[in-house]
Design a protein around this motif. Structure first.
Motif, PDB file in Angstrom:
ATOM      1  N   MET A  27       0.872  -1.176   0.000  1.00  0.00           N
ATOM      2  CA  MET A  27       0.000   0.000   0.000  1.00  0.00           C
ATOM      3  C   MET A  27       0.902   1.216   0.000  1.00  0.00           C
ATOM      4  O   MET A  27       1.688   1.417   0.921  1.00  0.00           O
ATOM      5  CB  MET A  27      -0.915   0.016   1.234  1.00  0.00           C
ATOM      6  N   GLY A  28       0.810   2.021  -1.036  1.00  0.00           N
ATOM      7  CA  GLY A  28       1.723   3.134  -1.159  1.00  0.00           C
ATOM      8  C   GLY A  28       2.849   2.778  -2.103  1.00  0.00           C
ATOM      9  O   GLY A  28       2.852   1.734  -2.763  1.00  0.00           O
ATOM     10  N   SER A  29       3.843   3.650  -2.174  1.00  0.00           N
ATOM     11  CA  SER A  29       4.969   3.433  -3.079  1.00  0.00           C
ATOM     12  C   SER A  29       6.271   3.723  -2.365  1.00  0.00           C
ATOM     13  O   SER A  29       6.298   4.349  -1.301  1.00  0.00           O
ATOM     14  CB  SER A  29       4.835   4.327  -4.321  1.00  0.00           C
ATOM     15  N   GLY A  30       7.346   3.240  -2.938  1.00  0.00           N
ATOM     16  CA  GLY A  30       8.657   3.498  -2.367  1.00  0.00           C
ATOM     17  C   GLY A  30       9.003   2.526  -1.258  1.00  0.00           C
ATOM     18  O   GLY A  30       8.277   1.573  -0.958  1.00  0.00           O
ATOM     19  N   ALA A  31      10.142   2.790  -0.616  1.00  0.00           N
ATOM     20  CA  ALA A  31      10.650   1.898   0.420  1.00  0.00           C
ATOM     21  C   ALA A  31       9.759   1.872   1.648  1.00  0.00           C
ATOM     22  O   ALA A  31       9.772   0.907   2.409  1.00  0.00           O
ATOM     23  CB  ALA A  31      12.075   2.309   0.816  1.00  0.00           C
ATOM     24  N   GLY A  32       8.985   2.933   1.856  1.00  0.00           N
ATOM     25  CA  GLY A  32       8.141   3.007   3.048  1.00  0.00           C
ATOM     26  C   GLY A  32       6.751   2.436   2.860  1.00  0.00           C
ATOM     27  O   GLY A  32       5.894   2.594   3.742  1.00  0.00           O
ATOM     28  N   ALA A  33       6.512   1.759   1.743  1.00  0.00           N
ATOM     29  CA  ALA A  33       5.186   1.208   1.475  1.00  0.00           C
ATOM     30  C   ALA A  33       4.841   0.145   2.514  1.00  0.00           C
ATOM     31  O   ALA A  33       5.680  -0.672   2.902  1.00  0.00           O
ATOM     32  CB  ALA A  33       5.133   0.612   0.079  1.00  0.00           C
ATOM     33  N   PHE A  34       3.592   0.164   2.942  1.00  0.00           N
ATOM     34  CA  PHE A  34       3.122  -0.817   3.941  1.00  0.00           C
ATOM     35  C   PHE A  34       2.731  -2.105   3.232  1.00  0.00           C
ATOM     36  O   PHE A  34       2.025  -2.084   2.226  1.00  0.00           O
ATOM     37  CB  PHE A  34       1.923  -0.243   4.690  1.00  0.00           C
ATOM     38  N   LYS A  35       3.233  -3.230   3.739  1.00  0.00           N
ATOM     39  CA  LYS A  35       2.938  -4.525   3.141  1.00  0.00           C
ATOM     40  C   LYS A  35       1.908  -5.274   3.982  1.00  0.00           C
ATOM     41  O   LYS A  35       2.072  -5.409   5.197  1.00  0.00           O
ATOM     42  CB  LYS A  35       4.210  -5.362   3.015  1.00  0.00           C
TER      43      LYS A  35
END
Length: 587
Positions: free
Chosen positions: A373-381
């Motif tokens: 959910m979201g993008s980039g390294a901080g995306a929640f899995k």
């Protein structure tokens, strides 16, 4: 529910259904039972289900990641364990109905349950018992043994809880009181809702903890939840109503078979059912505690021979008949009721196999999809096992909607006090469950096409460019099917079994879930064996991008066949008829 707390308070001093308080005296209506006692039972169920689903929802991933098992082996182990959890209630129910009563059975088996959860936590957290990380060594026999001993202690613990809690909650409502009897139907909806509130926390918070914090915490929190469940249950002890155990139902049913066999060909069954043997309304001889007398039915008339008074009988006056030679109509009808339930029970097996996919094949399918959910390294899995939260949310939405919206609307259409009959309610759920397998099968077709078009057939480590949220429909549809079939099944089996066998009735309904899990495991084994012949990868290889879960289409076909058979069963079934006067029967 607070508004309902005073419901059922009458001028009548004690209940009329034979229930007692904890000291064994007749239960005082104004001080025991009804909604005043149910919060403690519902709280117990909510926390116990949080514990159960908290450790089981992600179990297939634990076996793959920590015990280093393959997809098919892990799915089978989870299915077999889940099946055992639903078979053991037969043991707990028998002890409750025959000897211990529901309260003491629940309390005793909860102790085993928490021992199993504690050992499971230790097997995931204590060095030496904890399996090594992937690539750091092999899992030892002792580590596997600790894990599986813990699992099956939990399975035994569920045996005393699953069949008794819903029946014990329903016992808090007096069948002889019209208002309390109506509330009993609502209780089953609230009961199933409490199950899913616990499951909601388990499939969201606890699965995330297991995947991101650690399995020690992921199994330790369910153990703590079980401790809270025990405390909640014991806190309500002063308020509970109790049904006395009525002796072994298996013995009573065997007596009917033996007595009927002995009279084979001796004397015809009279056309007038009033000539069959029935005990007086009140008798001290062989009383079935808390059981109403049952009206004679025409089905399975060969069993009526057990109630024919033989002119050569030693006890032909009926004062002290030998139950192995002469049974009452109520005792005969008790066995008939159980026989009538068996086809309905069988029809729930395929539905339970569909339900079990949420903890096996749905999770494996979700492991290949994009959980971010979201993008980039901080995306929640989102862990794939957490998607079962949508099944839970579906139940939480549908359960009160069914009680408050569907039932009143259906009542205006059908004229039935419950909106639908119990059999109609279960049938609707069976039809809806087919749609879930169709949705899962359609997603599997799309998943394999995307894997091929993106050149990812041999890439088992990367996520396919399909959002995991495409699994939501199949989970949500199963939740809707549960509200119709599973809640209806709980109420149906409680209502239709003889009064002195209500724990056994609930256990019988649960064994259809067990056989559903076993059926799922069997289908996986057969499919794997057939599709891997001649060196093939099969439908369910470790790299699912090279496999294909046509298994979902197979379950769709089985579900349709099962539904067609169910329609015939529902038309054939005859509901149990108790006598109009509410007096304890005896045999």
């Amino acid at each position: 529910m607070a508004a309902m707390a005073g419901e059922g308070d009458e001028t009548t001093t004690t209940t009329l259904d034979g229930t007692t308080d904890r000291s064994g005296k007749p239960a005082v209506r104004s001080k025991t039972g009804t909604w005043r006692a149910c919060p403690f039972i519902l709280g117990n169920e909510c926390c116990e289900r949080l514990a159960y689903y908290g450790m089981s929802s992600n179990l297939v991933n634990y076996m793959i990641d920590r015990l280093h098992q393959g997809n098919a082996a892990a799915a089978n182990n989870v299915s077999n364990w889940s099946g055992t959890c639903y078979v053991m209630p037969l043991v707990g129910a028998f002890l409750a109905d025959a000897y211990l009563g529901r309260y003491r059975t629940i309390a005793a088996f909860m102790a085993l349950y928490i021992v199993g959860l504690t050992l499971l936590t230790m097997s995931a957290a204590v060095p030496g018992l904890r399996p090594p990380p992937d690539g750091a060594g092999a899992v030892t026999a002792g580590q596997s043994a600790a894990f599986f001993v813990a699992l099956y202690l939990i399975a035994v613990g569920t045996g005393g809880i699953k069949p008794c809690v819903s029946s014990f909650g329903a016992d808090q409502f007096d069948d002889a009181d019209p208002r309390e009897r109506q509330s009993k139907s609502s209780f089953f909806n609230w009961f199933y809702l409490s199950i899913n509130v616990g499951a909601l926390v388990a499939s969201s918070v606890l699965v995330w903890v297991q995947m991101n914090v650690g399995w020690g915490w992921g199994f330790g929190i369910p153990a703590a939840a079980m401790a809270i469940a025990i405390a909640s249950f014991l806190m309500g002890s002063k308020l509970y109503r109790h049904q006395k155990p009525g002796g072994s139902p298996l013995t009573r049913m065997l007596q009917v078979v033996v007595a009927a066999w002995r009279k084979k060909g001796k004397q015809p069954v009279p056309a007038d059912a009033s000539l069959l043997h029935e005990a007086p309304a009140v008798s001290s001889a062989s009383a079935i505690q808390g059981s109403t007398k049952l009206e004679h039915t025409e089905q399975f008339r060969w069993l009526d021979r057990a109630a024919v008074v033989d002119t050569d009988e030693e006890d032909k006056d009926g004062k002290n008949p030998n139950p192995w030679r002469l049974c009452t109509v109520t005792q005969v009808e008790e066995l008939k009721s159980v026989i009538r339930l068996l086809p309905v029970w069988e029809s729930g097996i395929v539905m339970s196999a569909v339900y079990s996919q949420m903890s096996t094949m749905f999770v494996l399918q979700g492991n290949t999809l994009d959980p971010r959910m979201g993008s980039g390294a901080g995306a929640f899995k989102i862990p794939s096992a957490s998607l079962s939260i949508f099944d839970t949310l579906s139940v939480i939405a549908w359960a009160p909607a069914y009680d408050r919206l569907v039932v009143p609307a259906a009542r205006r259409w059908t004229g039935h006090p419950r909106g639908f009959t119990q059999l109609q309610r279960m049938g609707i759920g069976l039809a809806v469950s087919v749609l879930s397998m169709l949705a899962a099968g359609a997603l599997e077709v799309a998943r394999l096409r995307v894997a091929a078009s993106h050149g990812m057939l041999d890439d088992a480590t990367s996520y396919l460019p399909i959002s995991i949220f495409w699994q939501v429909p199949q989970y949500f549809i199963i939740g809707a099917a549960e509200v119709f079939t599973f809640i209806g099944q709980i109420e149906f089996f409680y209502d239709q079994v003889p009064d002195a066998m209500r724990s056994m009735g609930t256990a019988l309904s649960l064994t259809s879930s067990a056989l559903g899990s076993y059926l799922s495991a069997l289908l996986v084994s057969v499919v794997t064996a057939v599709t891997t012949r001649n060196g093939g990868l099969g439908w369910i290889p470790d790299n699912l991008n090279r496999g294909h879960l046509d298994y979902f289409w197979l379950l769709s076909v089985l579900s349709v066949i099962n539904f067609v058979i169910y329609l015939w069963i529902a038309k054939w079934y005859r509901y149990k008829q108790a006598t109009t006067s509410y007096e304890l029967s005896s045999v």
